[in-house]
Design a protein around this motif. Structure first.
Motif, PDB file in Angstrom:
ATOM      1  N   ALA A   1       0.848  -1.190   0.000  1.00 31.20           N
ATOM      2  CA  ALA A   1       0.000   0.000   0.000  1.00 31.20           C
ATOM      3  C   ALA A   1       0.880   1.235   0.000  1.00 31.20           C
ATOM      4  N   VAL A   2       0.342   2.322  -0.510  1.00 36.04           N
ATOM      5  CA  VAL A   2       1.048   3.598  -0.518  1.00 36.04           C
ATOM      6  C   VAL A   2       0.037   4.701  -0.227  1.00 36.04           C
ATOM      7  N   LEU A   3       0.483   5.714   0.497  1.00 36.64           N
ATOM      8  CA  LEU A   3      -0.383   6.828   0.863  1.00 36.64           C
ATOM      9  C   LEU A   3       0.021   8.048   0.046  1.00 36.64           C
ATOM     10  N   LYS A   4      -0.945   8.690  -0.612  1.00 34.89           N
ATOM     11  CA  LYS A   4      -0.698   9.879  -1.432  1.00 34.89           C
ATOM     12  C   LYS A   4      -1.703  10.963  -1.079  1.00 34.89           C
ATOM     13  N   GLU A   5      -1.312  12.203  -1.309  1.00 37.86           N
ATOM     14  CA  GLU A   5      -2.168  13.361  -1.054  1.00 37.86           C
ATOM     15  C   GLU A   5      -2.657  13.934  -2.380  1.00 37.86           C
ATOM     16  N   VAL A   6      -3.937  14.286  -2.460  1.00 41.60           N
ATOM     17  CA  VAL A   6      -4.498  14.925  -3.649  1.00 41.60           C
ATOM     18  C   VAL A   6      -4.120  16.401  -3.612  1.00 41.60           C
ATOM     19  N   THR A   7      -3.448  16.874  -4.679  1.00 41.62           N
ATOM     20  CA  THR A   7      -3.018  18.271  -4.737  1.00 41.62           C
ATOM     21  C   THR A   7      -3.828  19.100  -5.729  1.00 41.62           C
ATOM     22  N   TYR A   8      -4.510  18.423  -6.658  1.00 44.43           N
ATOM     23  CA  TYR A   8      -5.276  19.120  -7.691  1.00 44.43           C
ATOM     24  C   TYR A   8      -6.233  18.106  -8.287  1.00 44.43           C
ATOM     25  N   LEU A   9      -7.375  18.571  -8.768  1.00 41.05           N
ATOM     26  CA  LEU A   9      -8.286  17.662  -9.469  1.00 41.05           C
ATOM     27  C   LEU A   9      -8.991  18.398 -10.589  1.00 41.05           C
ATOM     28  N   THR A  10      -9.338  17.624 -11.609  1.00 46.01           N
ATOM     29  CA  THR A  10     -10.041  18.199 -12.747  1.00 46.01           C
ATOM     30  C   THR A  10     -10.970  17.168 -13.375  1.00 46.01           C
ATOM     31  N   THR A  11     -12.081  17.660 -13.889  1.00 47.46           N
ATOM     32  CA  THR A  11     -12.995  16.818 -14.657  1.00 47.46           C
ATOM     33  C   THR A  11     -12.935  17.188 -16.132  1.00 47.46           C
ATOM     34  N   ASP A  12     -12.110  18.186 -16.486  1.00 48.51           N
ATOM     35  CA  ASP A  12     -11.966  18.595 -17.882  1.00 48.51           C
ATOM     36  C   ASP A  12     -11.394  17.454 -18.708  1.00 48.51           C
ATOM     37  N   TYR A  13     -11.916  17.263 -19.873  1.00 47.99           N
ATOM     38  CA  TYR A  13     -11.407  16.295 -20.853  1.00 47.99           C
ATOM     39  C   TYR A  13     -11.478  14.847 -20.369  1.00 47.99           C
ATOM     40  N   GLN A  14     -12.370  14.561 -19.436  1.00 46.40           N
ATOM     41  CA  GLN A  14     -12.525  13.205 -18.911  1.00 46.40           C
ATOM     42  C   GLN A  14     -13.835  12.614 -19.407  1.00 46.40           C
ATOM     43  N   GLN A  15     -13.937  11.303 -19.286  1.00 53.50           N
ATOM     44  CA  GLN A  15     -15.229  10.674 -19.513  1.00 53.50           C
ATOM     45  C   GLN A  15     -16.200  11.234 -18.477  1.00 53.50           C
ATOM     46  N   ILE A  16     -17.469  11.197 -18.772  1.00 53.12           N
ATOM     47  CA  ILE A  16     -18.479  11.660 -17.823  1.00 53.12           C
ATOM     48  C   ILE A  16     -18.351  10.855 -16.531  1.00 53.12           C
ATOM     49  N   ASP A  17     -18.443  11.531 -15.404  1.00 57.24           N
ATOM     50  CA  ASP A  17     -18.384  10.931 -14.072  1.00 57.24           C
ATOM     51  C   ASP A  17     -16.985  10.443 -13.676  1.00 57.24           C
ATOM     52  N   TYR A  18     -15.935  10.948 -14.324  1.00 61.77           N
ATOM     53  CA  TYR A  18     -14.557  10.618 -13.946  1.00 61.77           C
ATOM     54  C   TYR A  18     -13.805  11.888 -13.576  1.00 61.77           C
TER      55      TYR A  18
END
Length: 125
Positions: free
Chosen positions: A52-69
């Motif tokens: 397992a590895v622990l990571k922190e979310v620093t940014y998120l985007t829904t641009d240019y993604q499939q719907i609901d991703y």
């Protein structure tokens, strides 16, 4: 801040753990937010491997993604974030590379103290 426990395939786990792959594209069904933590648990042949590895979310985007991703930019969590979330001892253990799953679910203060004191002084910056 939320800790999201997620399955990850071995082909992606290695690059994420090494810091080469710095993003995750996931179904947007968990209300991800910047500063959330991802506990990525390697999953192979229908079972967890124990890695397992622990990571922190620093940014998120829904641009240019499939719907609901959503695409999440991820990095190693900093010590202050871990300390505020888990307390100093567990943050120190996570910073030293102890397996996140063990720290989050099983570690006692005595376990952590033993591991922290066993670190060679040359490992401390």
């Amino acid at each position: 801040m939320t800790v999201h426990e997620l399955k990850i395939s071995p082909e992606y786990f290695g690059p994420v753990a090494e810091g080469i792959k710095t993003f995750e594209t996931r179904k947007d069904d968990r209300s991800y937010k910047v500063r959330d933590l991802l506990l990525l648990k390697e999953y192979k042949n229908g079972a967890f491997t124990g890695n397992a590895v622990l990571k922190e979310v620093t940014y998120l985007t829904t641009d240019y993604q499939q719907i609901d991703y959503v695409t999440l930019a991820i990095k190693e969590p900093n010590f202050d974030l871990l300390d505020s979330t888990f307390g100093y001892n567990k943050a120190a253990c996570l910073n030293m590379g102890c397996e996140p799953l063990w720290v989050l679910e099983q570690a006692t203060d005595e376990d952590l103290e033993a591991n922290i004191s066993a670190v060679d002084a040359s490992d401390v910056f």
